[in-house]
Design a protein around this motif. Sequence first.
Motif, short mmCIF file in Angstrom:
data_model
loop_
_atom_site.label_atom_id
_atom_site.label_comp_id
_atom_site.label_asym_id
_atom_site.label_seq_id
_atom_site.Cartn_x
_atom_site.Cartn_y
_atom_site.Cartn_z
N ASN A 243 0.78 -1.40 0.31
CA ASN A 243 -0.15 0.13 0.48
C ASN A 243 0.83 1.56 0.14
OD1 ASN A 243 -2.38 -1.50 -0.38
ND2 ASN A 243 -2.56 -1.46 2.65
N GLN A 244 2.31 1.01 -0.02
CA GLN A 244 3.38 1.93 -0.02
C GLN A 244 3.27 3.22 1.21
OE1 GLN A 244 2.38 3.87 -3.89
NE2 GLN A 244 3.31 2.72 -5.06
N GLU A 245 2.79 2.36 2.02
CA GLU A 245 2.95 3.38 2.99
C GLU A 245 4.40 3.42 3.90
OE1 GLU A 245 0.07 2.18 6.30
OE2 GLU A 245 -1.19 0.66 5.06
N VAL A 246 4.80 1.89 3.73
CA VAL A 246 6.77 2.18 4.37
C VAL A 246 7.16 3.50 3.61
CG1 VAL A 246 8.73 1.07 4.53
CG2 VAL A 246 6.45 0.09 4.48
N GLY A 253 10.32 10.93 5.95
CA GLY A 253 12.19 11.20 6.64
C GLY A 253 12.24 10.21 8.22
N LEU A 254 11.16 9.25 8.23
CA LEU A 254 10.77 8.47 9.27
C LEU A 254 12.07 7.39 8.66
CD1 LEU A 254 7.27 8.98 10.92
CD2 LEU A 254 9.75 9.73 11.21
N SER A 255 12.19 6.76 9.44
CA SER A 255 13.08 5.12 9.46
C SER A 255 12.15 4.10 9.35
CB SER A 255 14.20 4.93 10.38
OG SER A 255 14.30 3.34 10.22
N ASP A 258 12.80 1.96 12.43
CA ASP A 258 12.59 2.52 13.64
C ASP A 258 10.95 2.58 14.13
OD1 ASP A 258 15.12 3.13 14.65
OD2 ASP A 258 15.04 5.23 13.74
N VAL A 259 10.62 3.04 13.10
CA VAL A 259 8.85 3.00 12.90
C VAL A 259 8.42 1.51 13.54
CG1 VAL A 259 7.05 3.73 12.54
CG2 VAL A 259 8.73 5.25 12.77
N LEU A 260 8.71 0.60 12.55
CA LEU A 260 8.54 -0.84 12.41
C LEU A 260 8.38 -1.43 13.19
CD1 LEU A 260 6.66 -0.29 8.44
CD2 LEU A 260 5.64 0.55 10.55
N VAL A 261 10.08 -1.97 12.91
CA VAL A 261 10.75 -2.93 13.29
C VAL A 261 10.82 -3.16 14.73
CG1 VAL A 261 12.94 -4.38 13.03
CG2 VAL A 261 11.54 -3.22 10.90
N ILE A 262 11.45 -2.20 15.25
CA ILE A 262 12.22 -1.67 16.88
C ILE A 262 10.48 -2.27 18.35
CG2 ILE A 262 13.09 -0.57 18.86
CD1 ILE A 262 14.52 -1.38 16.21
N PRO A 263 9.97 -1.65 17.68
CA PRO A 263 8.67 -1.64 18.92
C PRO A 263 7.75 -3.08 18.68
CG PRO A 263 8.24 0.38 17.12
CD PRO A 263 8.94 -0.70 16.59
N ARG A 264 8.22 -4.21 17.39
CA ARG A 264 7.73 -5.43 17.82
C ARG A 264 9.56 -5.82 18.34
NH1 ARG A 264 4.90 -2.71 13.66
NH2 ARG A 264 3.05 -4.38 12.31
N LEU A 265 10.05 -6.09 17.85
CA LEU A 265 11.43 -6.64 18.33
C LEU A 265 11.36 -6.16 19.70
CD1 LEU A 265 14.08 -8.03 17.62
CD2 LEU A 265 14.74 -5.85 17.13
N ILE A 266 11.30 -5.74 20.20
CA ILE A 266 11.44 -5.78 21.93
C ILE A 266 10.44 -6.11 22.40
CG2 ILE A 266 11.11 -3.23 23.78
CD1 ILE A 266 12.91 -1.56 21.96
N ALA A 267 9.35 -6.23 21.74
CA ALA A 267 7.90 -5.87 22.69
C ALA A 267 8.12 -7.92 22.14
CB ALA A 267 6.21 -6.00 21.33
#
Length: 378
Positions: A243-246, A253-255, A258-267
Amino acid sequence: MAAAAETSLSITEAGGELRVGITGPLTVDAVGRLDREFRQAVKASPRQVVIDAADVTALDSAGAWVLRRTSEAFSGRGIEVRLDGLRAEYAALLEKAFIPDPDVPTDANRPNPLIVIAARAGKAMFDMAHVGRDLFGFFGLTIVSLLALLTGRARLRFVALVSQLEYVGLNAVGIVALLCFLVGVVLAYMGSLQLERFGAAILTVNLVGVSVLREIGVLLTAIIVAGRSGSAFTAQIGTMKVNQEVDALETLGLSPVDVLVIPRLIALFIALPILVFIGDIAGLAGGAMIAVLTLDLSIQQFLTQLKGAVDFWDFGTGILKAPVFAYVIAVVGCHQGLKVSGSAESVGFRTTKAVVESIFIVIVLDALFAVFFAEVGI
């Protein structure tokens, strides 16, 4: 239709030479009418065949196909074929319009099956090497992002973290507990059947305690989470990619890491050790139920025997493996999600690949941990 009526085919044979003369336009209308005569001519067995196309006034792809099919039918049987008189402007069409006829026998050069197998094996090895290279690169990228988070150069998205904790942790408690309980039941039941033959049924408690705490609990939980949460990570991020949201995040200017991977990884890093602990308790509960029902042991006797059979490191080795498995599952799932191309089919392919890769890596790491712990005496 008038042009087709004017087309004629003459077939004469003399002195071992078969001459096929074509007069008029050889187009789709004429081919439909003369195809049976062409096929009948092919059944002959002369020494030489001459196809006289000097009087062909028009040629389309259907006519070119019939000419080439007839020529190949004779040459495939070792008969010399000569095409005479065809206009130069029709030669290119004759070459390009050829479609092999499945009814005509050909001597296809089939590759050696052993060479094909070796080529496929080599390609698979190169593909695995490329996947490993990309995955290690993504591992490094996530480590850099985590270091940026720890040093304050990046911000943790707390709302996303809590949402992922609910999904990968709280919502997975039921299925993890149920499956670990059932595996504990099966392990205790089958173990008791074998140990009773030697008069050592009480050692079923030792079998269940050590196997569940050291291996079964953490491995089964990691596989469940890989199939449930790892695949969800890939599907969620992959759908955002389609859907071209990435792309929109990058435009802002957002990584995406940082936005998608890190919260899932820490969780998952937080949730999996807790799920392993719950799975261990459920597995021991399943073993205790079988011990009480089939071995005539009381709960107190089961706990006493369990206390003497296991120590802290039997439990600790399983818990120590959980964060490593969590990291692998999260990274593989997110990595495959970010590699999705712009189609729904790619989402399904990458989701399947993420589950297979994460389970494979988890099992390999579990084997390495088992060898390491045995070498260090834990």
